[in-house]
Design a protein around this motif. Structure first.
Motif, short mmCIF file in Angstrom:
data_model
loop_
_atom_site.label_atom_id
_atom_site.label_comp_id
_atom_site.label_asym_id
_atom_site.label_seq_id
_atom_site.Cartn_x
_atom_site.Cartn_y
_atom_site.Cartn_z
N GLU A 99 0.85 -1.19 0.00
CA GLU A 99 0.00 0.00 0.00
C GLU A 99 0.88 1.24 0.00
O GLU A 99 1.87 1.30 0.73
N PHE A 100 0.52 2.19 -0.86
CA PHE A 100 1.30 3.43 -1.01
C PHE A 100 0.53 4.55 -0.33
O PHE A 100 -0.57 4.93 -0.76
N ASN A 101 1.10 5.04 0.77
CA ASN A 101 0.46 6.10 1.54
C ASN A 101 1.01 7.45 1.09
O ASN A 101 2.22 7.68 1.15
N GLN A 102 0.12 8.34 0.68
CA GLN A 102 0.55 9.63 0.16
C GLN A 102 -0.14 10.77 0.90
O GLN A 102 -1.34 10.68 1.22
N HIS A 103 0.62 11.80 1.21
CA HIS A 103 0.09 12.94 1.96
C HIS A 103 -1.10 13.56 1.23
O HIS A 103 -1.05 13.82 0.03
N GLY A 104 -2.21 13.76 1.95
CA GLY A 104 -3.40 14.38 1.37
C GLY A 104 -4.46 13.40 0.96
O GLY A 104 -5.60 13.80 0.69
N LEU A 105 -4.13 12.10 0.88
CA LEU A 105 -5.11 11.08 0.49
C LEU A 105 -5.70 10.43 1.75
O LEU A 105 -4.98 10.21 2.74
N LEU A 106 -6.98 10.09 1.69
CA LEU A 106 -7.66 9.51 2.85
C LEU A 106 -7.47 8.01 2.93
O LEU A 106 -7.79 7.40 3.96
N ARG A 107 -7.00 7.39 1.88
CA ARG A 107 -6.74 5.95 1.91
C ARG A 107 -5.47 5.66 1.11
O ARG A 107 -5.09 6.43 0.23
#
Length: 384
Positions: free
Chosen positions: A276-284
């Motif tokens: 899973e790629f977690n990116q600033h500004g995204l909720l999931r």
């Protein structure tokens, strides 16, 4: 570490000796010979793996691999005052490949099959396959008869024992290298050492990132200290770095390219997991299937360059493919970090990446160009 690499009579590469450093970057315009230089190094790697015949056959056979230009030009041709005709003073009969390293040097000559004497009744039909004419292993920076340790001519190979020679084999197949046939750590330790060194080289030149790529699918959860050449085990390789490698370096490389981003791992079912790629500004978080080609390729390069089991030589062919120019400085810093652990060879079209790599004090910038069909390099007075 390799100190130099040489190739002659291979496609546009007529004759060259390139000095090498810890980080080497090859650049030049389209058609200048970058791919040929890369292929020649990969061909040398295939020699040790016993794949030299299939490797050359894949590119059209030995005749298609020979230098295609003349052996000499007239003064008028060189000055552009007449059409180039050129001439062959003698027919080319071999391709030479070799290197020198901290411990040993190695070279091999590949040539055409010898026609049967007197036009024999059973000539070979494998005329596109190369045959091994000669192989040598020596100690030191360059070959000298006194420094030669292993010498193979045709089917016979001998190994130096003190001040004398001992015949080690007399009936080697013409299509097999001594590296794949005589790599015995007791009887021929030099052959074993050179084969082990070449076997550790890694090449990354293409990753399939389309929507149906296996890279985007859940993967088997098994420890993977070395990313496969096609990257199908990306998640396993990144998780292995997370558990037994440079976890902080991996996350730092990702956030360097994508500020505020990070990766995490999730079980899909018992034997498989995904990323899973977690990116600033995204909720999931984003799944592998959702990532852009550029983001996925950058993660693949992270896995290749931060391997917990670094090779003696890591070769990247056009790693900038599908990457936005804004990512290239971060990629350059990642490659420089890897160069502190292993020798790196990069072939690139991207000037932004080349500039980033040239910040490294030991960067060896090799620029290629071509004239009259022959590739030249700025690093030596030799012509490729």
């Amino acid at each position: 570490m390799l100190k130099s690499f040489s190739v002659s009579n291979f496609r546009s590469l007529k004759n060259v000796i390139i000095p090498l450093s810890r980080l080497n970057v090859v650049t030049g315009p389209n058609g200048s010979g970058k791919s040929n230089l890369y292929k020649s190094l990969r061909l040398l790697s295939d020699v040790a793996k016993g794949n030299v015949v299939s490797s050359i056959a894949y590119d059209g056979g030995i005749l298609s691999s020979f230098w295609a230009g003349p052996t000499s030009f007239t003064k008028a041709e060189l000055a552009g005052k007449s059409d180039v005709q050129g001439k062959h003073e003698k027919a080319l009969t071999r391709i030479d490949l070799g290197f020198s390293s901290d411990d040993f040097g190695f070279c091999i000559s590949l040539g055409l099959p010898t026609p049967p004497v007197g036009g024999g009744s059973d000539p070979t039909m494998f005329t596109a396959d190369p045959v091994v004419r000669r192989e040598c292993i020596w100690a030191g920076d360059y070959y000298r008869p006194a420094s030669c340790l292993v010498d193979r001519v045709g089917p016979a190979a001998k190994v130096r024992q003190g001040r004398s020679w001992q015949v080690h084999a007399q009936h080697l197949a013409t299509f097999d290298s001594l590296l794949s046939e005589l790599a015995d750590p007791m009887a021929a330790p030099e052959v074993f050492a050179v084969k082990k060194q070449i076997d550790s080289w890694r090449f990354y030149d293409s990753f399939r990132t389309d929507r149906d790529s296996p890279i985007r699918q859940p993967q088997i959860s098994t420890r993977t200290p070395v990313l496969s050449h096609d990257g199908h085990d990306l998640v396993a390789a990144l998780r292995t770095i997370h558990e037994i490698g440079d976890r902080e370096g991996m996350q730092s490389a990702i956030s360097d390219a994508f500020p505020g981003a990070s990766i995490s791992f999730t079980k899909v079912y018992e034997s498989r997991f995904s990323l899973e790629f977690n990116q600033h500004g995204l909720l999931r978080p984003l799944s592998l299937a959702e990532l852009s080609d550029g983001t996925l390729r950058y993660l693949l390069l992270v896995a290749a360059l931060l391997s917990p089991r670094p090779p003696s030589l890591l070769v990247l062919n056009e790693p900038e493919t599908s990457l936005h120019p804004d990512l290239l400085p971060a990629l350059g810093r990642l490659i420089i970090k890897a160069a502190n652990e292993t020798q790196v060879w990069v072939v690139s079209h991207a000037q932004e990446l080349v500039w980033a790599l040239e910040e490294y004090p030991e960067c060896n910038a090799i620029r290629l160009d071509k004239e009259l069909g022959e590739t030249y390099t700025n690093r030596t007075n030799f012509m490729i």
